[in-house]
Design a protein around this motif. Structure first.
Motif, PDB file in Angstrom:
ATOM      1  N   ALA A  21      35.717  39.947  38.709  1.00 58.84           N
ATOM      2  CA  ALA A  21      36.889  39.653  39.534  1.00 58.84           C
ATOM      3  C   ALA A  21      36.983  38.157  39.772  1.00 58.84           C
ATOM      4  N   LEU A  22      38.182  37.719  40.171  1.00 60.91           N
ATOM      5  CA  LEU A  22      38.364  36.357  40.648  1.00 60.91           C
ATOM      6  C   LEU A  22      38.048  36.357  42.134  1.00 60.91           C
ATOM      7  N   TYR A  23      37.296  35.351  42.574  1.00 60.07           N
ATOM      8  CA  TYR A  23      36.881  35.259  43.968  1.00 60.07           C
ATOM      9  C   TYR A  23      37.730  34.222  44.699  1.00 60.07           C
ATOM     10  N   SER A  24      38.091  34.547  45.946  1.00 51.69           N
ATOM     11  CA  SER A  24      38.810  33.607  46.806  1.00 51.69           C
ATOM     12  C   SER A  24      38.229  33.679  48.209  1.00 51.69           C
ATOM     13  N   ARG A  25      37.629  32.607  48.643  1.00 45.07           N
ATOM     14  CA  ARG A  25      37.005  32.550  49.960  1.00 45.07           C
ATOM     15  C   ARG A  25      38.057  32.604  51.073  1.00 45.07           C
ATOM     16  N   ALA A  26      39.232  31.983  50.875  1.00 45.06           N
ATOM     17  CA  ALA A  26      40.243  31.869  51.929  1.00 45.06           C
ATOM     18  C   ALA A  26      41.090  33.121  52.097  1.00 45.06           C
ATOM     19  N   LYS A  79      42.485  37.086  52.347  1.00 47.26           N
ATOM     20  CA  LYS A  79      42.084  38.376  52.899  1.00 47.26           C
ATOM     21  C   LYS A  79      41.704  39.329  51.777  1.00 47.26           C
ATOM     22  N   ILE A  80      42.210  39.060  50.587  1.00 48.83           N
ATOM     23  CA  ILE A  80      41.819  39.814  49.385  1.00 48.83           C
ATOM     24  C   ILE A  80      40.872  38.902  48.609  1.00 48.83           C
ATOM     25  N   GLN A  81      39.582  39.025  48.875  1.00 49.68           N
ATOM     26  CA  GLN A  81      38.630  38.073  48.314  1.00 49.68           C
ATOM     27  C   GLN A  81      38.312  38.318  46.849  1.00 49.68           C
ATOM     28  N   LEU A  82      38.468  39.550  46.384  1.00 45.34           N
ATOM     29  CA  LEU A  82      38.205  39.865  44.979  1.00 45.34           C
ATOM     30  C   LEU A  82      39.457  40.441  44.335  1.00 45.34           C
ATOM     31  N   ARG A  83      39.820  39.886  43.186  1.00 43.49           N
ATOM     32  CA  ARG A  83      40.956  40.395  42.414  1.00 43.49           C
ATOM     33  C   ARG A  83      40.432  40.766  41.037  1.00 43.49           C
TER      34      ARG A  83
END
Length: 189
Positions: free
Chosen positions: A19-24, A26-30
Motif C-alpha cells: 500500500a501507499l502510506y500517508s502519515r497525515a 485519516k486513510i493511512q494505507l491505500r
C-alpha cells in the motif's frame, strides 16, 4: 515516510500486499496490490497502460474518456482524463504525487499527447498535507479544448474549468441529448 510503498501484513506477519502510506491522512494505507510482487516503476507503468487498454476495449474509437480512475484501477490517488490529444491529471495523495515524473513520462509517451494539465487543486490534497496545484506540465494546451461525443461537440477550459475539465462519466446522457437537441446548450450535469 509519507508516500512510501509499505508491505502490509497481518498480526502473524503474513503478507497481505502493498500500500501507499500517508502519515497525515485519516486513510493511512491505500492498497496497491494484494500480493508480494515488487512495486517499482514498471508496476505503475503497467497499471496505467492496463487502465487505458480497458477503456479502449469498452469505448472503441473514442478519444475522450477517463483513463485512470484511482482505486478502481489499482492506482489510488491518481485520476487521468483524456480529451483527444490533451490529458488532465490529478495527484491526490502523497504516494502518487511523489511519482508524478514517472506518471507524466508514461502518459506523454503512451498517448503521444500534445499537452498535459495538472489539476491537483482538489480540497482532498489539503487533507493529505499537500498544496493545491494547477498548471500545464507538458506541451501546450489550448483554451478551450474541443472534443466530440457522438453528435455533441464540447468546449472546455482544462485549466480553469470544473475539476478535470468536464463530466466524462455522462457520455450516455450526452449521446442521448445529441439525438434530440439542436444548436448550443448549457451542460448542467
Amino acid at each position: 515516510p509519507t508516500g512510501a510503498v509499505v508491505r502490509v501484513a497481518d498480526d502473524r506477519g503474513r503478507a497481505l500486499g502493498h500500500a501507499l502510506y500517508s502519515r497525515a491522512s485519516k486513510i493511512q494505507l491505500r492498497r496497491l496490490a494484494g500480493d508480494d510482487r515488487p512495486i517499482d516503476d514498471e508496476f505503475f507503468r503497467a497499471r496505467i497502460l492496463a487502465a487505458d487498454e480497458l477503456r479502449r476495449r469498452l469505448l472503441p474509437g473514442e478519444h475522450s474518456y477517463r483513463v485512470v480512475h484511482g482505486d478502481g484501477d489499482g492506482l489510488p490517488g491518481l485520476v487521468v482524463d483524456r480529451y483527444g490529444d490533451y490529458l488532465v491529471v490529478q495527484f491526490l495523495v502523497p504516494g502518487m504525487d511523489q511519482r508524478r515524473v514517472l506518471v507524466l513520462d508514461v502518459l506523454a509517451t503512451h498517448f503521444r499527447c500534445r499537452g498535459i494539465v495538472n489539476r491537483s487543486d482538489s480540497s482532498v490534497r489539503a487533507l493529505e498535507g499537500l498544496p493545491a496545484e494547477k498548471e500545464v506540465v507538458f506541451g501546450e494546451v489550448p483554451d478551450p479544448v474541443v472534443w466530440r461525443e457522438g453528435q455533441v461537440v464540447f468546449a472546455v477550459s482544462l485549466l480553469h474549468g470544473q475539476k478535470t475539465g468536464a463530466f466524462l462519466d455522462q457520455r450516455e446522457n450526452h449521446l442521448l441529448a445529441g439525438r434530440y437537441a439542436r444548436g448550443e446548450a448549457l451542460d448542467c450535469f
